[in-house]
Write an enzyme that holds these catalytic residues in place. Structure first.
Site: not given
Ligand code: BES
Ligand code: ZN
Ligand code: ZN
Length: 496
Positions: A278, A352
């Site tokens: 990230k 997931r």
């Molecule tokens: N933990 C994150 C989602 C999240 C975002 C939690 C903001 C709390 C606040 C999750 O694991 C993630 O990174 N999701 C990605 C999924 C994508 C790569 C399909 C996302 O939402 O960007």
């Molecule tokens: Zn993630």
């Protein structure tokens, strides 16, 4: 520490006072002098103020006019918010005790005021040397003839919560248990990665089980390998810390539900994104990525401590998500607990993967219903922001309707998104059974469709990525971990 709420009829020495009333004409005349009455009238009628406060010699008086609002949920939420506001003033005054007076018998509203006050006193100060920042309020004493009558009726009929209890919002000992659970949830969420691993998280859950009468079991890496939990083990591959899978169960004699209700919580103790790292800004608050697991642990803790007559089980798969030497990379294929194969196209869609194993594992309990809570997608946050969670269901339409009304009741709102089959097509892979990445649109729905493939029972998915953690304070929800889900699940099962 947040204050304890108690119901009392004893006269105490003069102390800070809150009067909760519905309109000016209900003002208990004996409490106010003429000048005060005039001031109150002016503030209400001319300035339309809800919370009016003034000082007496050595204490403060607040009069809170409950908003004229037919919608019960909105009314209770405005009571909680007013409670938080008054707690703020009292803490500024370094007050330790406050009396909340209910002259009209508005039980639910008065309890909501006390609840908002208590929750608004939460601070996460574990790592601050300067403890002066802590809230000072320790006791909230509710004076309410109406609540006392209810309590006395319960006592005289030999009432105990386990035998029969028409879900009662006004049971103050139970409210203290619930608020303590919210605090424990917030503490877990606020704990940074430097001080919380999957193993230490599991240890905390074991402690919560011991403190509440629930039973916990922690499965270690070896056990997870034997169970072939390829999703959890896969996400853990980049980590320096082993994964865990914690099970917590409350199964009282005489439970109202024949088959258990299973809660599943995402326990990513820190989400760097893995190899799909990230960017800094998005990683900032990713210690919150175990908020689902924390809510599940705290909800079962509260349910057990309050001895609610319901059989519930909590499942919490836990690991951090990091780009280590062995970490998953894009294109890898893993085999899940149920034997399905998944093409991992983005290592940041890790939630997931660990949830899928837990949902598949849940089958062994033959559940009546499974509800998962997960900080799963940024898409859910973009869709509805921080003011509620995205809910989806498969074969559990009626159950979700009840859960949504619990959400309104406690101020943890849910909004339903569709689970149309078309979305399911979007997570099918060319080279494996599924892929963990859908297109840019409707990300919270494709994530839910992915999870649904691992369920064979009535299923509700709650994407709590928005409301689980706040970077700016918002009334009694505070800053940081909010404890979202704890009061929701508790209210939901107390309706059984
Ligand atoms: N933990 C994150 C989602 C999240 C975002 C939690 C903001 C709390 C606040 C999750 O694991 C993630 O990174 N999701 C990605 C999924 C994508 C790569 C399909 C996302 O939402 O960007
Ligand atoms: Zn993630
Ligand atoms: Zn995540």
């Amino acid at each position: 520490m947040i204050p304890t709420i108690s119901l009392t009829s004893e006269e105490q020495e003069l102390e800070h006072l809150v009067v909760v009333i519905s309109k000016l004409s209900k003002l208990p005349a004996a409490i106010f002098n003429t000048a005060e009455k005039k001031y109150l009238k002016e503030q209400v009628e001319t300035h339309k103020k809800e919370v009016i406060s003034f000082n007496r010699l050595d204490y403060m008086v607040f009069v809170f006019f409950i908003r004229e609002e037919k919608d019960r949920a909105k009314r209770l939420e405005s009571c909680r918010k007013a409670g938080d506001k008054m707690a703020g003033c009292l803490n500024e005054r370094k007050a330790a005790r406050v009396a909340v007076f209910d002259p009209e018998g508005l039980c639910d509203e008065v309890v909501a005021v006390a609840e908002g006050m208590a929750l608004g006193c939460y601070r996460f100060l574990k790592y601050k040397n300067d403890k002066d920042k802590d809230s000072t309020l320790k006791d909230i004493q509710v004076y309410s003839k109406a609540l006392e009558t209810i309590r006395d009726r319960e006592t005289s009929t030999g009432f105990t919560r386990t035998t029969q209890y028409a879900s009662h919002k006004n049971h103050i000992p139970e409210l203290n248990i619930l608020l303590d659970a919210v605090v424990r949830c917030r503490d877990l969420v606020n704990e940074p990665n430097s001080h919380q691993t999957a193993v230490s998280f599991s240890g905390e859950v074991e402690q919560m089980a011991a403190d509440s009468g629930a039973v916990a079991e922690v499965m270690n890496r070896q056990k997870l390998e034997a169970l072939k939990m390829g999703g959890l083990l896969g996400v853990n591959r980049g980590s320096a810390e082993p994964p865990t899978f914690t099970v917590i169960e409350w199964n009282p004699a005489g439970a109202k539900n024949e088959k258990p209700v299973v809660f599943v919580g995402k326990g990513v103790t820190y989400d760097t994104g893995g190899m799909n790292l990230k960017p800094g800004d998005s990683m900032m608050n990713m210690k919150c990525d175990m908020a689902g697991a924390a809510a599940v642990a705290a909800a079962v803790y509260a349910i057990a401590k309050a001895k609610l007559p319901v059989h519930v089980i909590g499942l919490m798969p836990a690991t951090d998500n990091r780009p280590g030497m062995e970490a998953l990379v894009s294109g890898d294929i893993i085999t899940m607990h149920n034997g399905m194969t998944v093409e991992v196209l983005n290592t940041d869609a890790e939630g997931r993967l660990i949830l899928a194993d837990a949902l598949s594992y849940a089958k062994k309990f033959d559940p009546a219903l499974v509800i998962d809570l997960a900080t799963l997608t940024g898409a859910a946050v973009r869709a509805i922001g921080k003011y509620g969670a995205a809910a989806m269901q498969a074969g559990a339409a009626g159950e979700l309707t009840s859960l949504i009304s619990s959400g309104f009741e406690v101020g943890e709102r849910l909004v339903e998104f569709p689970m149309w089959e078309d979305y399911g097509e979007l997570v099918k892979s060319e080279v494996a059974d599924l892929k963990n990445l859908g297109p840019a649109e409707a990300g919270m729905i494709t994530a839910a469709k992915f999870l649904e493939k691992f369920t064979e029972y009535p299923y509700i998915h709650l994407d709590i990525a928005g409301p689980a953690f706040l970077d700016k304070p918002d009334s009694y929800r505070g800053q940081g971990g909010t404890g979202f889900g704890v009061r929701l699940l508790f209210d939901f099962v107390s309706q059984f």
